[in-house]
Write a protein that holds these residues in place. Structure first.
Motif, PDB file in Angstrom:
ATOM      1  N   ILE A  47       0.862  -1.070  -0.019  1.00  0.00           N
ATOM      2  CA  ILE A  47       0.082   0.125   0.002  1.00  0.00           C
ATOM      3  C   ILE A  47       1.059   1.220   0.016  1.00  0.00           C
ATOM      4  CG2 ILE A  47      -1.635   1.351   1.141  1.00  0.00           C
ATOM      5  CD1 ILE A  47      -2.282  -1.440   2.603  1.00  0.00           C
ATOM      6  N   GLU A  48       0.935   1.984  -1.009  1.00  0.00           N
ATOM      7  CA  GLU A  48       1.506   3.415  -1.113  1.00  0.00           C
ATOM      8  C   GLU A  48       0.617   4.304  -0.576  1.00  0.00           C
ATOM      9  OE1 GLU A  48       3.945   4.991  -4.583  1.00  0.00           O
ATOM     10  OE2 GLU A  48       2.090   5.907  -4.909  1.00  0.00           O
ATOM     11  N   GLN A  49      -0.692   4.364  -0.580  1.00  0.00           N
ATOM     12  CA  GLN A  49      -1.527   5.489  -0.332  1.00  0.00           C
ATOM     13  C   GLN A  49      -2.928   4.748   0.006  1.00  0.00           C
ATOM     14  OE1 GLN A  49      -1.803   8.887  -2.715  1.00  0.00           O
ATOM     15  NE2 GLN A  49      -4.106   8.985  -2.015  1.00  0.00           N
ATOM     16  N   GLY A  50      -3.513   4.977   1.206  1.00  0.00           N
ATOM     17  CA  GLY A  50      -4.901   4.426   1.386  1.00  0.00           C
ATOM     18  C   GLY A  50      -5.022   3.239   2.609  1.00  0.00           C
ATOM     19  N   VAL A  97      -3.739   3.654  -3.528  1.00  0.00           N
ATOM     20  CA  VAL A  97      -2.562   3.207  -4.493  1.00  0.00           C
ATOM     21  C   VAL A  97      -1.775   2.003  -4.005  1.00  0.00           C
ATOM     22  CG1 VAL A  97      -0.502   4.327  -5.686  1.00  0.00           C
ATOM     23  CG2 VAL A  97      -2.363   5.663  -5.406  1.00  0.00           C
ATOM     24  N   VAL A  98      -1.814   0.865  -4.923  1.00  0.00           N
ATOM     25  CA  VAL A  98      -1.185  -0.243  -4.284  1.00  0.00           C
ATOM     26  C   VAL A  98      -0.298  -0.771  -5.414  1.00  0.00           C
ATOM     27  CG1 VAL A  98      -3.096  -0.811  -2.758  1.00  0.00           C
ATOM     28  CG2 VAL A  98      -3.177  -1.664  -5.103  1.00  0.00           C
ATOM     29  N   TYR A  99       0.722  -1.367  -5.161  1.00  0.00           N
ATOM     30  CA  TYR A  99       1.384  -2.352  -6.025  1.00  0.00           C
ATOM     31  C   TYR A  99       1.440  -3.623  -5.814  1.00  0.00           C
ATOM     32  CZ  TYR A  99       4.343   2.070  -6.939  1.00  0.00           C
ATOM     33  OH  TYR A  99       4.743   3.440  -7.158  1.00  0.00           O
ATOM     34  N   LEU A 100       1.083  -4.431  -7.050  1.00  0.00           N
ATOM     35  CA  LEU A 100       0.986  -5.754  -6.793  1.00  0.00           C
ATOM     36  C   LEU A 100       2.229  -6.467  -7.329  1.00  0.00           C
ATOM     37  CD1 LEU A 100      -2.694  -6.260  -8.221  1.00  0.00           C
ATOM     38  CD2 LEU A 100      -2.014  -6.057  -5.880  1.00  0.00           C
ATOM     39  N   LEU A 101       2.807  -7.481  -6.747  1.00  0.00           N
ATOM     40  CA  LEU A 101       3.971  -8.089  -7.130  1.00  0.00           C
ATOM     41  C   LEU A 101       3.674  -9.690  -7.335  1.00  0.00           C
ATOM     42  CD1 LEU A 101       6.800  -7.942  -8.297  1.00  0.00           C
ATOM     43  CD2 LEU A 101       7.708  -8.277  -5.829  1.00  0.00           C
ATOM     44  N   PRO A 102       3.646 -10.180  -8.469  1.00  0.00           N
ATOM     45  CA  PRO A 102       3.118 -11.789  -8.619  1.00  0.00           C
ATOM     46  C   PRO A 102       4.137 -12.611  -7.742  1.00  0.00           C
ATOM     47  CG  PRO A 102       3.150 -10.644 -10.753  1.00  0.00           C
ATOM     48  CD  PRO A 102       3.890  -9.702  -9.898  1.00  0.00           C
ATOM     49  N   LYS A 103       3.397 -13.900  -7.331  1.00  0.00           N
ATOM     50  CA  LYS A 103       4.348 -14.826  -6.558  1.00  0.00           C
ATOM     51  C   LYS A 103       5.314 -15.117  -7.132  1.00  0.00           C
ATOM     52  CE  LYS A 103       3.628 -19.302  -4.432  1.00  0.00           C
ATOM     53  NZ  LYS A 103       2.657 -20.220  -3.879  1.00  0.00           N
ATOM     54  N   LYS A 104       5.544 -15.218  -8.467  1.00  0.00           N
ATOM     55  CA  LYS A 104       6.802 -15.805  -9.214  1.00  0.00           C
ATOM     56  C   LYS A 104       7.933 -14.870  -8.621  1.00  0.00           C
ATOM     57  CE  LYS A 104       8.653 -16.060 -13.935  1.00  0.00           C
ATOM     58  NZ  LYS A 104       8.221 -15.676 -15.248  1.00  0.00           N
ATOM     59  N   TYR A 105       7.737 -13.554  -8.924  1.00  0.00           N
ATOM     60  CA  TYR A 105       8.627 -12.637  -8.750  1.00  0.00           C
ATOM     61  C   TYR A 105       9.272 -12.352  -7.096  1.00  0.00           C
ATOM     62  CZ  TYR A 105       8.110 -11.799 -13.442  1.00  0.00           C
ATOM     63  OH  TYR A 105       7.806 -11.836 -14.810  1.00  0.00           O
TER      64      TYR A 105
END
Length: 194
Positions: A47-50, A97-105
């Protein structure tokens, strides 16, 4: 995920730059479901914001388990690690504002980071802090009265009371909105006597 450690582990900046390309940045409205209960978690959320909450459905009633804010990350950990259905829904409460990083990475990143001096120790410290927090929450839910839990919330995490709608706080405390209103009224009367 890296945001957790960037300030106290500056060596991570190069990893952040490397993995930024794999992260999906999303600006999303309130009430957006990021993970649905029963689905397998395949993303780590930062979570960047929220404000975000984790909840589960109990016979048609939402039960809030936890709140997350800026510079915090989450996933349904057991689901993420074991490819099992998530016990929780993850939902935004504010425009976020969120960032999603897939499990593989995530797994690739953790493998790379495991070779950085001091990182595993840091990861263990962060993990144990979270574990202690959840154990304390669990014990408090069993031991303390709702009024005591609300007072603890006011003292230790006032930003929750300031930012989260009352019906979600009531759900988090395990009481009805009416009961929460009574608790707040009682506390306000107690303060006016001083």
């Amino acid at each position: 995920m890296l945001f957790h450690f960037k300030n106290i582990f500056p060596q991570l900046n190069s990893f952040w730059d490397k993995y930024l390309a794999y992260q999906q940045r999303m600006e999303i409205p309130a009430k957006t479901i990021l993970l649905e209960e029963g689905k397998v978690s395949g993303q780590y959320i930062f979570i960047e914001q929220g404000c975000v909450r984790a909840l589960f459905n109990n016979n048609g009633d939402d039960k809030t388990v936890q709140f997350f804010f800026e510079n915090e990350g989450l996933t349904s950990f057991e689901s993420f690690m074991n490819n099992t259905p998530s016990l929780f829904t993850i939902e935004t409460l504010e425009p976020s504002v969120v960032y999603l990083l897939p499990k593989k990475y995530v797994l690739q990143l953790m493998d790379e980071l495991s070779h950085e001096p001091g990182f595993l120790q840091l990861l263990l410290q962060v993990s144990s802090q979270r574990q202690v927090h959840y154990i304390n929450e669990f014990v408090s839910f069993i031991r303390d009265k709702p009024e005591e839990r609300y007072q603890k919330l006011l003292k230790e995490r006032p930003h929750i009371v300031q930012r989260v709608p009352q019906h979600y706080i009531a759900s988090y405390l395990g009481v009805s909105q009416v009961h929460l209103s009574r608790i707040k009224s009682k506390l306000a009367k107690g303060k006016s006597h001083f």
